[in-house]
Each structure stands twice: as C-alpha cells, then as structure tokens.
Design a protein around this motif. Sequence first.
Motif, PDB file in Angstrom:
ATOM      1  N   GLU A 107      50.793  35.408  40.497  1.00  0.00           N
ATOM      2  CA  GLU A 107      49.729  36.108  41.073  1.00  0.00           C
ATOM      3  C   GLU A 107      48.395  35.880  40.337  1.00  0.00           C
ATOM      4  O   GLU A 107      47.166  35.518  40.561  1.00  0.00           O
ATOM      5  N   LEU A 108      48.576  36.234  38.821  1.00  0.00           N
ATOM      6  CA  LEU A 108      47.486  35.990  38.066  1.00  0.00           C
ATOM      7  C   LEU A 108      47.105  34.789  37.823  1.00  0.00           C
ATOM      8  O   LEU A 108      45.733  34.291  37.864  1.00  0.00           O
ATOM      9  N   LEU A 109      47.783  33.780  37.710  1.00  0.00           N
ATOM     10  CA  LEU A 109      47.642  32.556  37.611  1.00  0.00           C
ATOM     11  C   LEU A 109      46.604  31.879  38.760  1.00  0.00           C
ATOM     12  O   LEU A 109      45.878  31.192  38.844  1.00  0.00           O
ATOM     13  N   ALA A 110      47.070  32.275  40.013  1.00  0.00           N
ATOM     14  CA  ALA A 110      46.615  31.787  41.366  1.00  0.00           C
ATOM     15  C   ALA A 110      45.164  32.491  41.384  1.00  0.00           C
ATOM     16  O   ALA A 110      44.487  31.828  42.159  1.00  0.00           O
ATOM     17  N   ARG A 111      44.834  33.432  40.611  1.00  0.00           N
ATOM     18  CA  ARG A 111      43.452  33.955  40.761  1.00  0.00           C
ATOM     19  C   ARG A 111      42.550  32.898  40.319  1.00  0.00           C
ATOM     20  O   ARG A 111      41.484  32.706  40.797  1.00  0.00           O
ATOM     21  N   ASN A 112      42.869  32.166  39.287  1.00  0.00           N
ATOM     22  CA  ASN A 112      42.151  31.209  38.527  1.00  0.00           C
ATOM     23  C   ASN A 112      40.818  31.339  38.200  1.00  0.00           C
ATOM     24  O   ASN A 112      39.697  30.716  38.592  1.00  0.00           O
ATOM     25  N   ASP A 113      40.465  32.836  37.930  1.00  0.00           N
ATOM     26  CA  ASP A 113      39.169  32.858  37.467  1.00  0.00           C
ATOM     27  C   ASP A 113      38.723  33.047  35.721  1.00  0.00           C
ATOM     28  O   ASP A 113      40.112  33.130  35.244  1.00  0.00           O
ATOM     29  N   GLU A 114      37.842  32.959  35.548  1.00  0.00           N
ATOM     30  CA  GLU A 114      37.711  32.889  33.952  1.00  0.00           C
ATOM     31  C   GLU A 114      38.027  34.154  33.157  1.00  0.00           C
ATOM     32  O   GLU A 114      38.800  33.979  32.228  1.00  0.00           O
ATOM     33  N   ALA A 115      38.067  35.460  33.906  1.00  0.00           N
ATOM     34  CA  ALA A 115      38.135  36.656  33.305  1.00  0.00           C
ATOM     35  C   ALA A 115      39.957  36.723  33.042  1.00  0.00           C
ATOM     36  O   ALA A 115      40.360  37.116  32.065  1.00  0.00           O
ATOM     37  N   THR A 116      40.578  36.372  34.086  1.00  0.00           N
ATOM     38  CA  THR A 116      42.006  36.446  33.967  1.00  0.00           C
ATOM     39  C   THR A 116      42.467  35.425  33.089  1.00  0.00           C
ATOM     40  O   THR A 116      43.509  35.532  32.320  1.00  0.00           O
ATOM     41  N   ASN A 117      42.026  34.230  33.480  1.00  0.00           N
ATOM     42  CA  ASN A 117      42.462  33.146  32.394  1.00  0.00           C
ATOM     43  C   ASN A 117      42.448  33.593  30.708  1.00  0.00           C
ATOM     44  O   ASN A 117      43.229  33.106  29.992  1.00  0.00           O
ATOM     45  N   GLU A 118      41.164  33.916  30.533  1.00  0.00           N
ATOM     46  CA  GLU A 118      40.714  34.201  28.994  1.00  0.00           C
ATOM     47  C   GLU A 118      41.674  35.246  28.612  1.00  0.00           C
ATOM     48  O   GLU A 118      41.976  35.405  27.475  1.00  0.00           O
ATOM     49  N   CYS A 119      41.762  36.375  29.666  1.00  0.00           N
ATOM     50  CA  CYS A 119      42.981  37.493  29.157  1.00  0.00           C
ATOM     51  C   CYS A 119      44.199  36.977  28.950  1.00  0.00           C
ATOM     52  O   CYS A 119      44.916  37.405  27.929  1.00  0.00           O
ATOM     53  N   LEU A 120      44.756  36.205  29.685  1.00  0.00           N
ATOM     54  CA  LEU A 120      46.235  35.794  29.591  1.00  0.00           C
ATOM     55  C   LEU A 120      46.317  35.112  28.546  1.00  0.00           C
ATOM     56  O   LEU A 120      47.325  35.034  27.704  1.00  0.00           O
ATOM     57  N   LYS A 121      45.386  34.273  27.830  1.00  0.00           N
ATOM     58  CA  LYS A 121      45.571  33.591  26.815  1.00  0.00           C
ATOM     59  C   LYS A 121      45.674  34.509  25.361  1.00  0.00           C
ATOM     60  O   LYS A 121      46.319  34.052  24.510  1.00  0.00           O
ATOM     61  N   GLU A 122      45.196  35.743  25.591  1.00  0.00           N
ATOM     62  CA  GLU A 122      45.495  36.737  24.669  1.00  0.00           C
ATOM     63  C   GLU A 122      46.754  37.546  24.452  1.00  0.00           C
ATOM     64  O   GLU A 122      47.206  38.240  23.464  1.00  0.00           O
ATOM     65  N   ILE A 123      47.631  37.424  25.598  1.00  0.00           N
ATOM     66  CA  ILE A 123      48.662  38.294  25.855  1.00  0.00           C
ATOM     67  C   ILE A 123      49.786  37.151  25.242  1.00  0.00           C
ATOM     68  O   ILE A 123      50.073  36.227  25.877  1.00  0.00           O
ATOM     69  N   ASP A 124      50.724  37.925  24.503  1.00  0.00           N
ATOM     70  CA  ASP A 124      51.943  37.288  23.978  1.00  0.00           C
ATOM     71  C   ASP A 124      53.324  37.607  25.096  1.00  0.00           C
ATOM     72  O   ASP A 124      53.820  36.521  25.495  1.00  0.00           O
ATOM     73  N   VAL A 125      53.156  38.797  25.572  1.00  0.00           N
ATOM     74  CA  VAL A 125      54.378  39.026  26.392  1.00  0.00           C
ATOM     75  C   VAL A 125      53.673  39.851  27.573  1.00  0.00           C
ATOM     76  O   VAL A 125      53.121  40.949  27.162  1.00  0.00           O
ATOM     77  N   LEU A 126      54.357  39.613  28.871  1.00  0.00           N
ATOM     78  CA  LEU A 126      53.791  40.153  30.063  1.00  0.00           C
ATOM     79  C   LEU A 126      55.103  40.689  30.618  1.00  0.00           C
ATOM     80  O   LEU A 126      56.086  39.808  30.978  1.00  0.00           O
ATOM     81  N   VAL A 127      55.105  42.121  30.947  1.00  0.00           N
ATOM     82  CA  VAL A 127      56.075  42.606  31.950  1.00  0.00           C
ATOM     83  C   VAL A 127      55.118  42.677  33.385  1.00  0.00           C
ATOM     84  O   VAL A 127      54.598  43.427  33.390  1.00  0.00           O
ATOM     85  N   ASP A 128      55.641  41.946  34.149  1.00  0.00           N
ATOM     86  CA  ASP A 128      55.035  41.800  35.341  1.00  0.00           C
ATOM     87  C   ASP A 128      55.788  42.342  36.598  1.00  0.00           C
ATOM     88  O   ASP A 128      57.208  42.535  36.603  1.00  0.00           O
ATOM     89  N   GLY A 129      55.224  42.332  37.643  1.00  0.00           N
ATOM     90  CA  GLY A 129      55.455  42.845  38.713  1.00  0.00           C
ATOM     91  C   GLY A 129      55.600  44.404  39.107  1.00  0.00           C
ATOM     92  O   GLY A 129      55.485  45.238  38.210  1.00  0.00           O
TER      93      GLY A 129
END
Length: 167
Positions: A107-129
């Motif tokens: 869902e985060l990737l599907a947003r495909n917006d600058e803010a989300t993409n930039e933030c994901l690059k800074e995160i090492d581990v995501l606990v999702d869902g």
Amino acid sequence: MRMAGFYDESISNGLGWRAVLFVSGCPHHCPGCQNKEAQSFSYGEEFDSKKIIEKIKENSILRGITISGGEPLCMENIKEVSNFIKEVKKVRPNFNVWCYSGYTFDELLARNDEATNECLKEIDVLVDGEFIESKKDPNLKFKGSSNQRILDVKSSLKTHKLIEFPV
C-alpha cells in the motif's frame, strides 16, 4: 505532528537497545489496538524533534530507534517522521530504524508519492499491516498479529521483492 510518548530505552520494540517514538494520530482504528489513545491526532504533546534528538545523542547504549504510533506513515505525519529520521541519522549515522505501520508495504509503494518514497528509503525494518485482533498471538516476536510482516525495507526496495527480516 503530536507525540503520544517516547521511551529513552527499550528492547521490546525491535532488535537491540533502541529509543521508541510514538506519534499521535491513526486512521486505522483497529479493534483491540494497544495504543487506542494515540489514535487521536490531538493526543499527547507537540513533537519537539530537537529535544528527542538530544536524548538520543546523550545515550550511548542505543543502537536504533523505533517509530510507532498511532500511525507514523499516514499522510498527516509522514513528512515530519521522514525529516526526523534524517536528523537522527545526522547525529547517529549507523542507527537502525524500525517503523510500525498499519499500512502494508504494498500500500505504501502504491502511493508513489514523494513523501512516502523518501520516508521508506530511511527505514531499515518495517512491521507492516493492521493489527487484527482475531490473529493476535502473544508468542509472536515484535508484532501483535500473525498477518503482520517484519520486512527488510532496504533489500525489498533494491530487489523489488518482499524480503522478510530475520528475527
């Protein structure tokens, strides 16, 4: 952005000694949420990144930070969360960043917006869902329900495949 809480030290919110920031505000409203009060965007205190970064700088035992909530990756919080992570990495370049989100990685990737993409690059581990009460399992490590995944974000972004983080 408002802050629902901050732990100077924790070993239960990711691997190793880490600081934990709980942001306020969550659109998911999962039944059985452990941080129900943090669902409100007006809960807690105004977030002061400088104050938190000072605490992190002073604590040499810390190896990382976990950002939870509330929902740190909702559109209302994501830019400030991303900027905060970047500031933390300036003072602690090798800090490992974990993030808990009710959104799935897809869902985060599907947003495909600058803010989300930039933030994901800074995160090492995501606990999702989202937390699903019927799938709650107290024996799970670092997650609350069996539908949630613990993902290696950097490897997943690089390979364009979901890579689970080994815990």
